[in-house]
Write a protein that holds these residues in place. Structure first.
Motif, PDB file in Angstrom:
ATOM      1  N   GLN A 487       0.872  -1.344  -0.132  1.00 23.78           N
ATOM      2  CA  GLN A 487      -0.123   0.027   0.112  1.00 23.78           C
ATOM      3  C   GLN A 487       1.013   1.162  -0.043  1.00 23.78           C
ATOM      4  O   GLN A 487       1.686   1.194   0.841  1.00 23.78           O
ATOM      5  CB  GLN A 487      -0.957  -0.209   1.255  1.00 23.78           C
ATOM      6  N   MET A 488       0.459   2.061  -0.851  1.00 19.40           N
ATOM      7  CA  MET A 488       1.483   3.382  -1.214  1.00 19.40           C
ATOM      8  C   MET A 488       1.539   4.170   0.188  1.00 19.40           C
ATOM      9  O   MET A 488       2.385   4.835   0.735  1.00 19.40           O
ATOM     10  CB  MET A 488       1.042   4.282  -2.237  1.00 19.40           C
ATOM     11  N   ARG A 489       0.329   4.364   0.801  1.00 16.34           N
ATOM     12  CA  ARG A 489       0.387   5.573   1.932  1.00 16.34           C
ATOM     13  C   ARG A 489       1.255   4.676   3.080  1.00 16.34           C
ATOM     14  O   ARG A 489       2.047   5.328   3.915  1.00 16.34           O
ATOM     15  CB  ARG A 489      -1.098   5.400   2.470  1.00 16.34           C
ATOM     16  N   ALA A 490       1.276   3.361   3.267  1.00 16.38           N
ATOM     17  CA  ALA A 490       1.777   2.659   4.212  1.00 16.38           C
ATOM     18  C   ALA A 490       3.384   2.774   3.851  1.00 16.38           C
ATOM     19  O   ALA A 490       4.095   2.682   4.917  1.00 16.38           O
ATOM     20  CB  ALA A 490       1.349   1.195   4.457  1.00 16.38           C
ATOM     21  N   LYS A 491       3.802   2.621   2.571  1.00 13.73           N
ATOM     22  CA  LYS A 491       4.977   2.923   2.071  1.00 13.73           C
ATOM     23  C   LYS A 491       5.854   4.149   2.784  1.00 13.73           C
ATOM     24  O   LYS A 491       6.859   4.214   3.349  1.00 13.73           O
ATOM     25  CB  LYS A 491       5.327   2.670   0.777  1.00 13.73           C
ATOM     26  N   ILE A 492       4.820   5.471   2.394  1.00  9.24           N
ATOM     27  CA  ILE A 492       5.350   6.647   2.834  1.00  9.24           C
ATOM     28  C   ILE A 492       5.341   6.506   4.488  1.00  9.24           C
ATOM     29  O   ILE A 492       6.177   7.228   5.131  1.00  9.24           O
ATOM     30  CB  ILE A 492       4.229   7.506   2.406  1.00  9.24           C
ATOM     31  N   THR A 493       4.277   5.998   5.091  1.00  8.53           N
ATOM     32  CA  THR A 493       4.363   6.044   6.812  1.00  8.53           C
ATOM     33  C   THR A 493       5.541   5.310   7.187  1.00  8.53           C
ATOM     34  O   THR A 493       6.415   5.945   8.146  1.00  8.53           O
ATOM     35  CB  THR A 493       3.202   5.368   7.122  1.00  8.53           C
ATOM     36  N   ALA A 494       5.931   4.303   6.368  1.00 10.96           N
ATOM     37  CA  ALA A 494       7.187   3.335   6.884  1.00 10.96           C
ATOM     38  C   ALA A 494       8.373   4.217   6.720  1.00 10.96           C
ATOM     39  O   ALA A 494       9.497   4.280   7.495  1.00 10.96           O
ATOM     40  CB  ALA A 494       7.408   2.074   6.078  1.00 10.96           C
ATOM     41  N   LEU A 495       8.633   5.109   5.484  1.00  4.04           N
ATOM     42  CA  LEU A 495       9.599   5.699   5.294  1.00  4.04           C
ATOM     43  C   LEU A 495       9.579   7.013   6.380  1.00  4.04           C
ATOM     44  O   LEU A 495      10.883   7.423   6.881  1.00  4.04           O
ATOM     45  CB  LEU A 495       9.554   6.469   3.986  1.00  4.04           C
ATOM     46  N   GLU A 496       8.586   7.673   6.839  1.00  2.00           N
ATOM     47  CA  GLU A 496       8.501   8.650   7.687  1.00  2.00           C
ATOM     48  C   GLU A 496       9.138   8.391   8.998  1.00  2.00           C
ATOM     49  O   GLU A 496       9.664   9.034   9.686  1.00  2.00           O
ATOM     50  CB  GLU A 496       7.314   9.234   7.732  1.00  2.00           C
ATOM     51  N   PHE A 497       8.823   7.124   9.437  1.00  4.33           N
ATOM     52  CA  PHE A 497       9.078   6.508  10.487  1.00  4.33           C
ATOM     53  C   PHE A 497      10.455   6.060  10.582  1.00  4.33           C
ATOM     54  O   PHE A 497      11.341   6.425  11.912  1.00  4.33           O
ATOM     55  CB  PHE A 497       8.136   5.202  11.277  1.00  4.33           C
ATOM     56  N   ASP A 498      10.971   5.523   9.798  1.00  2.00           N
ATOM     57  CA  ASP A 498      12.331   4.949   9.775  1.00  2.00           C
ATOM     58  C   ASP A 498      13.251   6.319   9.310  1.00  2.00           C
ATOM     59  O   ASP A 498      14.431   5.954   9.861  1.00  2.00           O
ATOM     60  CB  ASP A 498      12.618   4.177   8.478  1.00  2.00           C
ATOM     61  N   TRP A 499      12.983   7.459   8.989  1.00  2.00           N
ATOM     62  CA  TRP A 499      13.837   8.203   8.452  1.00  2.00           C
ATOM     63  C   TRP A 499      13.580   9.585   9.232  1.00  2.00           C
ATOM     64  O   TRP A 499      14.252   9.910  10.178  1.00  2.00           O
ATOM     65  CB  TRP A 499      13.932   8.416   7.119  1.00  2.00           C
ATOM     66  N   TYR A 500      12.707  10.410   8.868  1.00  2.45           N
ATOM     67  CA  TYR A 500      12.356  11.760   9.327  1.00  2.45           C
ATOM     68  C   TYR A 500      12.001  11.619  10.904  1.00  2.45           C
ATOM     69  O   TYR A 500      12.477  12.270  11.665  1.00  2.45           O
ATOM     70  CB  TYR A 500      11.438  12.242   8.681  1.00  2.45           C
ATOM     71  N   LEU A 501      11.187  10.669  11.405  1.00  6.24           N
ATOM     72  CA  LEU A 501      10.721  10.761  12.581  1.00  6.24           C
ATOM     73  C   LEU A 501      11.875  10.383  13.859  1.00  6.24           C
ATOM     74  O   LEU A 501      12.135  10.795  14.491  1.00  6.24           O
ATOM     75  CB  LEU A 501       9.402   9.975  12.959  1.00  6.24           C
ATOM     76  N   ARG A 502      12.515   9.178  13.202  1.00  8.66           N
ATOM     77  CA  ARG A 502      13.455   8.634  14.053  1.00  8.66           C
ATOM     78  C   ARG A 502      14.826   9.547  14.254  1.00  8.66           C
ATOM     79  O   ARG A 502      15.406   9.591  15.190  1.00  8.66           O
ATOM     80  CB  ARG A 502      13.745   7.176  13.592  1.00  8.66           C
TER      81      ARG A 502
END
Length: 972
Positions: A487-502
Motif C-alpha cells: 500500500q502506497m500510504r503505508a510505504k510513505i508512513t514506513a519511510l517517515e517513521f524510519d527516517w524523518y521521525l526517528r
C-alpha cells in the motif's frame, strides 16, 4: 529519563577501565540527570557502568543507578521509562521474584533474569540500557523499537564505550574523532545525521529496535529485533487473511481504544505531567485524551509576536482548547533577540547537527522553568494519519515522472541543463525531478532532503563525498524501508517513521528536552500502539486525520479541526534570513551554519611567510599556530602555503597539515599554487592570513571559498600603513583580527578603520618541556671564557631596519654597569647586516673585551645559551610581543623588557620581569641592575603562556569564527 555510560574492556589485551574517563563521560550528561549520580566498577576492572538520574518513577534513593540484583550478578544503567512496569512486576512476583524498590529499573533486571533478551517483547516504553551479565561475562545493549531514546557506542576492537550522547563519548577523550564521511554526507542530504552514523568515525548509534551483546574476547554481535517494515508486512498479510472488514463504527472504536490506552500508559509518573499544546490536531487530541484519562495536566504553548494575527499563531486556539478542557495553561513568549542570544546554548546542547529542534528547545525550556519534569507531545500524528501533503503528492509525482525518468541519461541531462536557471527561481531540488522523481525513494529524497546529491561538492571534498555516499547506501536503504509493503500510504508512513521521525524529530526532542532536564513522552510514537493500529492503517480505508480529530469525547473546537496544517514551529527561517541576509531558504542557510559550527571535517587555508625551518619569532609563532590548528578536533586538514622554506625543516610537520613546499618558489609560483588549490577544491571553512603583506591573496581566497578571512598581526609590520595601497585598503575588509598583543592591535587600529566582526589577542607561547633551567654547559663556558663572569644576553636579528631592539642602549650603559659589576660581559647573539656597525660601536667605546657576538644560534642550542645568562635584556621600542622573553624566563633567567612595546605584555606589566623605558638610559641601567640582583627561577605566572594555553586559545577562536554570522548573537 537519564544518562547512561559504560565501558567494557572485552579483549584481554585491552587496558582496564579508567574510572576518570568513565566519570568524564558521565558528567558530560549532567543535564540529563540532575537528581542523582552513580558509578559501579567490577572487581576485575574490566567493566564499569555510570549513570545520571532524572527521577520520575520511585523518587527515593532506592531508584539510584547503576542498579544491581542482590547477588551482584546483574548490573544495569537504564535511560527511559517502562510504562507497563507495574503489570510486569506483578507477572514477575507471580514467578517468585521479590522486589526491593518501586522502580521500573528493577523490573528490567528481573525480567532479563526470567526471559533473557526475549524480555524486550514484553516491554512497552522508551528505553536504552546497558546491562552487565556476570555469569556470561557479557555486556548487553538495547534500544527501543521506535528509536525514542538514543544509545551510542565506540568500539576500537578491544574496548567498547557506551553513552546516551555523542558528546559524552567525546568528553571521555578516547574515541576516534576523525570524520565519518557517511555522517557528513547524510547531514547535508537530510538536515540530520542518519543512524547508525555520526560525524565521527569512532562513534556509532545503536540502531533502533536492536540488541548488541559483547562477550569477553568475542566480537560484538548486533541483532535487529523490531522492524516497522516487517510489522507492516505482517499486518498486510493479516488483512488479506481476514474474513470480513471492520465497519466504520468498529474502526473508530479500535482507534479510540488504542489511542486512549497509549495516553494512559504515557501518563504513568510519580511527578506532575504537562503537555506541549499547539493549535494543531495532534497535541489537541493528546491533551483531550489526557484529561479523559482522569489525570489533570497543564499545557504549555509558545507564542511569537511575528506570528500574531496570522494563521501561524498558536496561542488563541490553544487558549480556547485549554479553557474548554479546564486545563491550566502557560504561554511562553519568544522574541527574535532571545533566539539569537540563545544560539550558542542551542549549539552546545545539540548532540548531533539537525536543522530542526529549536521549537522543542524553547517549549522544553518553558516547561522546565514551570517546574515540570515530564511533558507529552503530539509528535507522530502526521506520520500515522497521513497529515503531510506529500502523502498525496509523492504518489502523483512517481506516477507522472516514472516513464521519462527511465530513459537513460534523460533525468541527469535535464538536471544539469536546468540547475543554473531553476536555482535562481525556486528550490534547486526541482532540477532533479526527472532524475529522482520516478521512484518512491527518489521522490522522498527530493521532498525531505535539504541539499541534493549534485550539490554536495559545494560543501564537501570529493573524497568525503565518494566514501560517504558509498557507506550510506542511501537509495538501497530507502528502498528497504518500504520494499515489502504494497500500500502506497503505508510505504510513505514506513519511510517517515524510519527516517524523518526517528532520525530528526525524536532525536531532536531528546537533546532539546534533556538540555533542560525534561522528559518528553510521545503517546503517538509507541510500538504497542503501532502494532494495534497496523491492520487498520494498512486496510483499504485507513483512518484519516479528520477521523483522528474526532476521537475525543468532547469535540475539538471547529477552528482547530478545520485549521490548515502549519506545524508547531518557530520563525527561525525568518530570523536567520534577517540575521544573515540569506539568499536561499532558511532551512538551507541554517544547515550551512550548523555544519560550519559542528562539523569535524573542516579545512583551513593558511597563508604565511615561513614556519618549519624559519628563524625568528614569526616563524616560531607560525609553527605553534599550525600545531594548534591541527590539534583542533573539528579540523581534518590545514592547507598551508609558506612564502619561504628553509633548507632544513625544524621539527616534524603534523599529519593534518598539507604543507605546500612548491609554493615557496617566488611570487608567481606562490600565487599559481594558491589559485590551483582554490579552483581544484574551493571549500575552506577559514582563511588565515599570517602576514599583512599576503593580504591581497588571502582576500581573494576567502571570497572564492566563501570563508571568513582572519588576519594575524605580529608587531611593527602592522603598526603603520604599508607601502602597498592595496594592502592598506584591504586591511579594513577582514572578518577577524588576531594580534599577538594589545599594543599591536591598538597600533593597527590607529590607521585602519575597524570594520571587522571582532578581534582576539593571541600571545606567543613557550614549550616548558623544552625550555627549562639547566646547568651551564661546560663546552660553552670554555668557548667564551665565561668562568667567573656575570653575563647579560640579548638574542636578536641585527637588521638596519630594526634598531629598536635595544642593543645600542645596553652597550651604552655598559661602562656604568662595569663599575658595580667588574666581571660583567654582554653577549648579543644573532645575525644580520647591522652586526658590523654594532661591533664597531663596541670597539669605539673600548668594550671589545666586554661585548661579543657569537652569531646565529640554532633552535636546538637556544636553551643552553639562555642558561648561561644571569639576565636577559632586550629593552626595545618596536617588539610586537617577543617570544625570546618567554624562553628566557622558562630557563629561570631574570628578564628586562620595555614599557614602550609588546614586551610589556610578555612580562605581564612587570609581574614576571623588569620593565624599563629604553629612551631613558638611566632607566635601562637601573633595570639591568635590578635583574642581576634577582634570584634565578621560573616565575609562577609563566603558565599563562604555555603551549597548552595557546592551543586552548586557538581552539576557542576557531570555535567562535566557525559559527560565522551567528557568532555575535550573544552581543546583538
Amino acid at each position: 529519563m537519564c544518562g547512561v555510560a559504560g565501558i567494557f574492556a572485552y579483549r584481554d589485551q585491552a587496558p582496564p577501565v579508567d574510572q576518570e574517563e568513565l566519570l568524564r563521560i558521565r558528567e558530560a550528561m549532567r543535564s540529563r540527570g540532575p537528581d542523582g549520580e552513580g558509578l559501579w566498577l567490577s572487581r576485575h576492572g574490566r567493566v564499569g557502568l555510570a549513570h545520571r538520574r532524572l527521577a520520575i518513577i520511585d523518587l527515593t534513593d532506592d531508584g539510584l543507578q547503576p542498579m544491581a540484583t542482590p547477588d551482584g550478578a546483574l548490573h544495569i544503567s537504564f535511560n527511559g521509562e517502562i510504562y507497563n512496569y507495574r503489570e510486569l512486576r506483578r507477572l514477575l512476583e507471580s514467578k517468585g521474584y521479590v522486589f526491593r524498590t518501586n522502580s521500573d529499573t528493577e523490573v528490567l533486571l528481573y525480567l532479563y533474569r526470567a526471559f533473557g533478551m526475549t524480555m524486550l517483547e514484553h516491554l512497552r516504553g522508551m528505553y536504552a540500557f546497558a546491562l552487565w551479565d556476570q555469569a556470561s561475562q557479557s555486556l548487553v545493549l538495547a534500544r527501543d523499537p521506535m528509536g525514542i531514546k538514543p544509545l551510542y557506542y565506540a568500539d576500537d576492537g578491544a574496548t567498547i564505550r557506551v553513552a546516551s550522547q555523542v558528546k559524552a563519548l567525546l568528553a571521555g577523550d578516547r574515541v576516534d574523532r576523525s570524520p565519518q564521511p557517511a555522517g557528513h554526507v547524510g547531514f547535508l542530504l537530510w538536515g540530520y545525521v542518519p543512524e547508525p552514523h555520526t560525524l565521527y568515525r569512532g562513534v556509532k548509534s545503536l540502531p533502533a529496535g536492536s540488541v548488541m551483546r559483547i562477550e569477553r574476547n568475542t566480537s560484538p554481535h548486533l541483532r535487529t529485533i523490531f522492524s516497522i517494515s516487517r510489522l507492516f508486512e505482517r499486518a498486510e498479510q493479516e488483512n488479506r487473511e481476514a474474513s470480513q472488514m471492520r465497519t466504520g463504527v468498529d474502526r473508530l472504536d479500535v482507534l479510540r481504544s488504542a489511542l486512549l490506552d497509549s495516553v494512559r500508559h504515557h501518563l504513568v509518573s510519580d511527578v506532575p505531567v504537562g503537555v506541549f499544546l499547539s493549535s494543531g490536531i495532534d497535541s489537541s487530541v493528546i491533551a483531550s485524551l489526557a484529561q479523559e484519562a482522569g489525570q489533570p495536566v497543564s499545557a504549555v504553548t509558545l507564542g511569537f509576536q511575528e506570528y500574531a494575527g496570522t494563521e501561524s499563531d498558536e496561542v488563541p486556539l490553544a487558549q480556547a482548547l485549554s479553557r474548554q478542557l479546564g486545563m491550566t495553561h502557560h504561554i511562553e513568549w519568544i522574541q527574535k533577540d532571545e533566539f539569537l542570544n540563545e544560539v550558542p546554548s542551542i549549539l552546545a546542547a545539540m548532540d548531533q547537527p539537525s536543522i530542526d529542534g529549536v521549537n522543542t528547545y524553547f517549549v522544553a525550556r518553558a516547561a522546565s522553568r514551570l517546574g515540570f519534569k515530564v511533558a507529552l507531545t503530539g509528535m507522530g500524528g502526521d506520520e500515522l494519519f497521513a497529515g503531510y501533503r506529500h502523502f498525496k503528492q509523492l504518489p502523483r509525482t512517481v506516477a507522472c515522472v516514472k516513464w521519462p525518468s527511465n530513459i537513460p541519461f534523460f533525468g541527469s541531462t535535464i538536471r544539469k541543463l536546468s540547475t543554473p536557471v531553476i536555482k535562481r527561481i525556486i528550490s534547486p531540488k526541482y532540477a532533479g525531478l526527472f532524475e529522482y522523481g520516478g521512484s518512491l525513494p527518489g521522490a522522498y529524497l527530493l521532498r525531505r532532503g535539504t541539499f541534493m546529491p549534485w550539490e554536495l561538492p559545494e560543501h564537501l571534498d570529493d573524497d568525503l563525498i565518494s566514501e560517504g555516499w558509498a557507506d550510506l547506501h542511501q537509495m538501497d536503504r530507502l528502498q528497504a524501508s518500504q520494499d515489502q509493503i504494497h500500500q502506497m500510504r503505508a510505504k510513505i508512513t514506513a519511510l517517515e517513521f524510519d527516517w524523518y521521525l526517528r532520525n530528526q524529530l525524536l532525536r531532536d526532542t531528546d537533546w532539546a528536552s534533556m538540555a533542560h532536564s525534561l522528559e518528553v513522552r510521545t503517546p503517538l510514537v509507541d510500538w504497542t500502539l503501532l502494532d494495534n493500529l497496523a491492520p487498520l492503517l494498512l486496510s483499504s480505508q485507513p483512518p484519516s486525520k479528520r477521523e483522528f480529530a474526532s476521537i475525543p469525547r468532547m469535540p475539538l473546537p471547529t477552528a482547530i479541526r478545520a485549521r490548515r496544517k502549519t506545524g508547531f514551529v518557530v520563525p527561525v527561517r525568518q530570523w536567520i534570513h534577517e540575521r544573515m541576509g540569506a539568499s536561499e531558504s532558511g532551512s538551507r542557510s541554517w544547515a550551512r551554519q550548523l555544519y560550519r559550527s559542528l562539523s569535524n571535517a573542516k579545512r583551513a587555508l593558511v597563508l604565511l611567510t615561513d614556519a618549519y625551518g624559519g628563524r625568528g619569532g614569526i616563524a616560531k609563532f607560525n609553527r605553534d599556530l599550525l600545531e594548534a590548528l591541527s590539534s583542533h578536533p573539528q579540523y581534518r586538514q590545514i592547507v598551508t602555503l609558506p612564502r619561504v622554506v628553509s633548507e632544513t625543516v625544524a621539527g616534524a610537520i603534523p599529519e593534518k597539515i598539507q604543507f605546500e613546499f612548491s609554493a615557496a618558489n617566488g611570487k608567481l609560483a606562490y600565487a599559481a599554487r594558491l589559485f590551483r588549490l582554490l579552483y581544484g577544491s574551493k571549500r575552506f571553512d577559514a582563511v588565515i592570513c599570517g602576514h599583512i603583506n599576503l593580504l591581497p591573496l588571502a582576500w581573494v581566497a576567502s571570497r572564492r571559498a566563501g570563508a571568513p578571512l582572519i588576519l594575524i598581526c605580529h608587531g611593527i609590520e602592522a603598526w603603520k600603513p604599508t607601502s602597498r595601497w592595496i594592502v592598506n585598503r584591504l586591511a579594513s575588509t577582514i572578518d577577524y583580527l588576531i594580534s599577538v598583543s594589545a599594543v599591536t592591535r591598538d597600533r593597527f587600529r590607529q590607521w585602519v578603520k575597524p570594520s571587522w566582526r571582532t578581534d582576539f589577542i593571541l600571545p606567543n607561547c613557550v614549550d616548558l618541556t623544552c625550555f627549562q633551567p639547566r646547568a651551564r654547559k661546560t663546552e660553552l663556558l670554555d668557548r667564551y671564557q665565561l668562568y667567573g663572569r656575570t653575563l647579560i644576553m640579548t638574542l636578536v636579528r641585527f637588521s638596519g631596519r630594526e634598531r629598536y631592539k635595544g642593543v645600542d642602549e645596553v652597550i651604552e650603559v655598559l661602562p656604568n654597569l662595569l663599575q658595580s659589576f667588574p666581571d660583567l660581559v654582554y653577549m648579543a647573539a644573532g645575525s644580520g647586516e647591522d652586526l658590523p656597525r654594532l661591533q664597531r660601536k663596541a670597539e669605539a667605546m673600548g668594550l671589545s673585551d666586554r661585548v661579543f657576538f657569537p652569531g646565529q644560534i640554532s633552535e636546538a642550542e637556544k636553551v643552553d645559551y639562555y642558561n648561561l645568562a644571569d639576565a636577559f635584556v632586550m629593552p626595545g621600542q618596536g617588539e610586537g610581543f617577543g617570544i625570546v622573553y618567554l624562553e628566557a624566563m622558562a630557563c629561570g633567567v631574570p628578564v628586562v623588557g620595555s614599557v614602550l612595546d609588546g614586551s610589556r605584555e610578555a612580562l605581564q606589566d612587570g609581574r614576571l620581569g623588569v620593565l624599563v623605558n629604553p629612551r631613558d638610559l638611566a632607566s635601562v641601567e637601573a633595570g639591568i641592575r635590578q635583574a642581576l640582583g634577582r634570584v634565578h627561577g621560573v616565575p609562577s605566572g609563566l603558565e599563562h603562556f604555555t603551549k597548552r594555553r595557546f592551543q586552548e586559545r586557538v581552539q576557542a577562536i576557531l570555535n567562535r569564527v566557525a559559527v560565522g554570522p551567528l557568532a555575535e548573537t550573544s552581543t546583538s
